[in-house]
Design a protein around this motif. Structure first.
Motif, PDB file in Angstrom:
ATOM      1  N   ALA A 101      41.214 -34.354  23.771  1.00 49.60           N
ATOM      2  CA  ALA A 101      40.722 -35.667  23.403  1.00 49.60           C
ATOM      3  C   ALA A 101      41.181 -36.720  24.460  1.00 49.60           C
ATOM      4  N   GLY A 102      40.295 -37.772  24.572  1.00 46.99           N
ATOM      5  CA  GLY A 102      40.411 -38.890  25.631  1.00 46.99           C
ATOM      6  C   GLY A 102      39.612 -40.259  25.457  1.00 46.99           C
ATOM      7  N   LEU A 103      39.661 -40.824  26.389  1.00 45.33           N
ATOM      8  CA  LEU A 103      38.689 -42.272  26.508  1.00 45.33           C
ATOM      9  C   LEU A 103      38.093 -42.324  27.712  1.00 45.33           C
ATOM     10  N   GLU A 104      36.839 -42.837  27.534  1.00 47.50           N
ATOM     11  CA  GLU A 104      36.165 -42.868  28.673  1.00 47.50           C
ATOM     12  C   GLU A 104      35.376 -44.219  28.786  1.00 47.50           C
ATOM     13  N   ALA A 105      35.150 -44.675  30.053  1.00 45.75           N
ATOM     14  CA  ALA A 105      34.484 -46.242  30.027  1.00 45.75           C
ATOM     15  C   ALA A 105      33.650 -46.110  31.170  1.00 45.75           C
ATOM     16  N   ASP A 106      32.245 -46.654  30.936  1.00 47.84           N
ATOM     17  CA  ASP A 106      31.320 -46.775  31.737  1.00 47.84           C
ATOM     18  C   ASP A 106      31.048 -48.434  32.077  1.00 47.84           C
ATOM     19  N   VAL A 107      31.093 -48.583  33.420  1.00 52.81           N
ATOM     20  CA  VAL A 107      30.670 -50.037  33.835  1.00 52.81           C
ATOM     21  C   VAL A 107      29.517 -50.033  34.731  1.00 52.81           C
ATOM     22  N   PHE A 108      28.436 -50.471  34.259  1.00 53.73           N
ATOM     23  CA  PHE A 108      27.028 -50.377  34.661  1.00 53.73           C
ATOM     24  C   PHE A 108      27.116 -51.285  35.841  1.00 53.73           C
ATOM     25  N   LEU A 109      26.570 -50.735  37.087  1.00 54.20           N
ATOM     26  CA  LEU A 109      26.053 -51.459  38.229  1.00 54.20           C
ATOM     27  C   LEU A 109      24.577 -51.925  38.196  1.00 54.20           C
ATOM     28  N   GLY A 110      24.051 -51.309  37.514  1.00 52.71           N
ATOM     29  CA  GLY A 110      22.418 -51.533  37.179  1.00 52.71           C
ATOM     30  C   GLY A 110      22.021 -50.735  36.216  1.00 52.71           C
ATOM     31  N   ASN A 111      20.691 -50.469  36.166  1.00 50.53           N
ATOM     32  CA  ASN A 111      20.089 -49.877  34.942  1.00 50.53           C
ATOM     33  C   ASN A 111      20.356 -48.292  35.095  1.00 50.53           C
ATOM     34  N   ARG A 112      20.654 -47.818  35.966  1.00 50.68           N
ATOM     35  CA  ARG A 112      20.727 -46.348  36.363  1.00 50.68           C
ATOM     36  C   ARG A 112      22.009 -45.763  36.676  1.00 50.68           C
ATOM     37  N   LEU A 113      22.771 -46.812  37.397  1.00 49.12           N
ATOM     38  CA  LEU A 113      24.183 -46.226  37.944  1.00 49.12           C
ATOM     39  C   LEU A 113      25.210 -46.836  37.347  1.00 49.12           C
ATOM     40  N   SER A 114      26.421 -46.138  37.016  1.00 46.20           N
ATOM     41  CA  SER A 114      27.350 -46.700  36.266  1.00 46.20           C
ATOM     42  C   SER A 114      28.944 -46.077  37.001  1.00 46.20           C
ATOM     43  N   LEU A 115      29.840 -46.781  37.330  1.00 46.50           N
ATOM     44  CA  LEU A 115      31.184 -46.522  37.556  1.00 46.50           C
ATOM     45  C   LEU A 115      31.695 -45.842  36.227  1.00 46.50           C
ATOM     46  N   VAL A 116      32.545 -44.731  36.192  1.00 44.23           N
ATOM     47  CA  VAL A 116      33.197 -44.259  35.052  1.00 44.23           C
ATOM     48  C   VAL A 116      34.670 -43.885  35.240  1.00 44.23           C
ATOM     49  N   ALA A 117      35.257 -44.252  34.150  1.00 45.49           N
ATOM     50  CA  ALA A 117      36.637 -43.830  34.233  1.00 45.49           C
ATOM     51  C   ALA A 117      37.168 -43.069  33.009  1.00 45.49           C
ATOM     52  N   THR A 118      37.735 -41.825  33.354  1.00 52.40           N
ATOM     53  CA  THR A 118      38.107 -41.247  32.231  1.00 52.40           C
ATOM     54  C   THR A 118      39.557 -40.480  31.823  1.00 52.40           C
ATOM     55  N   GLY A 119      40.100 -40.501  30.993  1.00 51.72           N
ATOM     56  CA  GLY A 119      41.650 -40.134  30.828  1.00 51.72           C
ATOM     57  C   GLY A 119      41.370 -39.058  29.483  1.00 51.72           C
ATOM     58  N   THR A 120      41.866 -37.924  29.780  1.00 52.00           N
ATOM     59  CA  THR A 120      41.895 -36.620  28.899  1.00 52.00           C
ATOM     60  C   THR A 120      43.349 -36.409  28.560  1.00 52.00           C
ATOM     61  N   LYS A 121      43.681 -35.945  27.398  1.00 50.88           N
ATOM     62  CA  LYS A 121      44.831 -35.022  27.308  1.00 50.88           C
ATOM     63  C   LYS A 121      44.601 -33.845  26.457  1.00 50.88           C
ATOM     64  N   GLY A 122      45.300 -32.595  26.516  1.00 52.08           N
ATOM     65  CA  GLY A 122      44.750 -31.424  25.766  1.00 52.08           C
ATOM     66  C   GLY A 122      46.002 -30.528  25.577  1.00 52.08           C
ATOM     67  N   TYR A 123      45.607 -29.379  24.628  1.00 51.08           N
ATOM     68  CA  TYR A 123      46.564 -28.392  24.241  1.00 51.08           C
ATOM     69  C   TYR A 123      45.911 -27.308  24.539  1.00 51.08           C
ATOM     70  N   LEU A 124      46.738 -26.006  25.256  1.00 55.88           N
ATOM     71  CA  LEU A 124      45.936 -24.987  25.590  1.00 55.88           C
ATOM     72  C   LEU A 124      46.924 -23.896  25.113  1.00 55.88           C
ATOM     73  N   PHE A 125      46.042 -22.898  24.368  1.00 54.66           N
ATOM     74  CA  PHE A 125      46.534 -21.708  23.783  1.00 54.66           C
ATOM     75  C   PHE A 125      46.397 -20.464  24.830  1.00 54.66           C
ATOM     76  N   ASN A 126      46.933 -19.370  24.634  1.00 55.03           N
ATOM     77  CA  ASN A 126      47.210 -18.111  25.173  1.00 55.03           C
ATOM     78  C   ASN A 126      48.060 -18.361  26.416  1.00 55.03           C
ATOM     79  N   ASN A 127      49.310 -18.857  26.161  1.00 55.13           N
ATOM     80  CA  ASN A 127      50.427 -19.117  27.227  1.00 55.13           C
ATOM     81  C   ASN A 127      49.986 -19.289  28.467  1.00 55.13           C
ATOM     82  N   PRO A 128      49.230 -20.517  28.669  1.00 54.35           N
ATOM     83  CA  PRO A 128      48.891 -21.205  29.915  1.00 54.35           C
ATOM     84  C   PRO A 128      50.121 -20.866  31.135  1.00 54.35           C
ATOM     85  N   LEU A 129      49.561 -20.706  32.397  1.00 49.25           N
ATOM     86  CA  LEU A 129      50.576 -20.456  33.519  1.00 49.25           C
ATOM     87  C   LEU A 129      50.918 -21.581  34.060  1.00 49.25           C
ATOM     88  N   ILE A 130      50.131 -22.715  34.039  1.00 49.50           N
ATOM     89  CA  ILE A 130      50.246 -24.045  34.494  1.00 49.50           C
ATOM     90  C   ILE A 130      50.794 -25.364  34.007  1.00 49.50           C
TER      91      ILE A 130
END
Length: 173
Positions: free
Chosen positions: A128-157
């Motif tokens: 789950a997370g949030l994402e923000a698009d800030v448009f520089l024009g009609n076709r281009l945007s800067l995007v900032a994303t933050g996510t957090k998750g939970y992993l199954f199968n005993n992750p190594l990392i």
């Protein structure tokens, strides 16, 4: 020329920012809680307020106990719009899941513990997370994303991976 191609010179009334049948390609760079993260994404808009974010990413870094590592992952996230600020900024919730392949002790870094010997693993889980698009024009945007998750199968990392990234997104029909 680049600004004209990006749509800066086009009137705001002709901007088709988040409407059905619009899609976007994005490239993102950021940090996870343990290393660096790179991602490519494709986001088709399913309606005026709902997108589907498909992405593939690569994470790498060094862990004290497991040496150098790499993670290859894919994510599928529904992206409902929470709110927008005019036609300049759009904030989306991200809900979905991902799967990845972890590989530790790379390049002879670290020493495999005796008895364990496991240095690679497939993981999966919700995100789950949030994402923000800030448009520089009609076709281009800067995007900032933050996510957090939970992993199954005993992750190594990391069992609760978190990622934050910034990027550039190109929107098209």
């Amino acid at each position: 020329m680049v600004l004209l191609t990006a749509g800066v010179g086009i009137l705001p009334a002709s901007a088709q920012r988040h409407v059905k049948h619009l899609a976007a390609w994005g490239t993102h760079v950021g940090r996870s809680e343990t290393g660096d993260y790179y991602e490519l994404s494709y986001t088709p808009m399913l309606s005026d307020r709902l997108g589907l974010r498909l992405s593939g990413g690569y994470e790498h870094g060094t862990l004290p106990a497991r040496g150098e590592y790499s993670v290859y992952q894919g994510r599928v996230l529904l992206s409902p719009q929470l709110f927008r600020l005019g036609e300049v900024a759009y904030i989306h919730l991200l809900l979905g899941g991902g799967a990845g392949y972890e590989w530790t002790y790379q390049n002879g870094s670290g020493e495999l513990p005796t008895g364990s010997g496991e240095s690679q693993r497939f993981t999966y889980g919700p995100q789950a997370g949030l994402e923000a698009d800030v448009f520089l024009g009609n076709r281009l945007s800067l995007v900032a994303t933050g996510t957090k998750g939970y992993l199954f199968n005993n992750p190594l990392i990391d069992r609760w991976p978190g990622m934050a990234s910034v990027g550039l997104r190109y929107h098209f029909r």
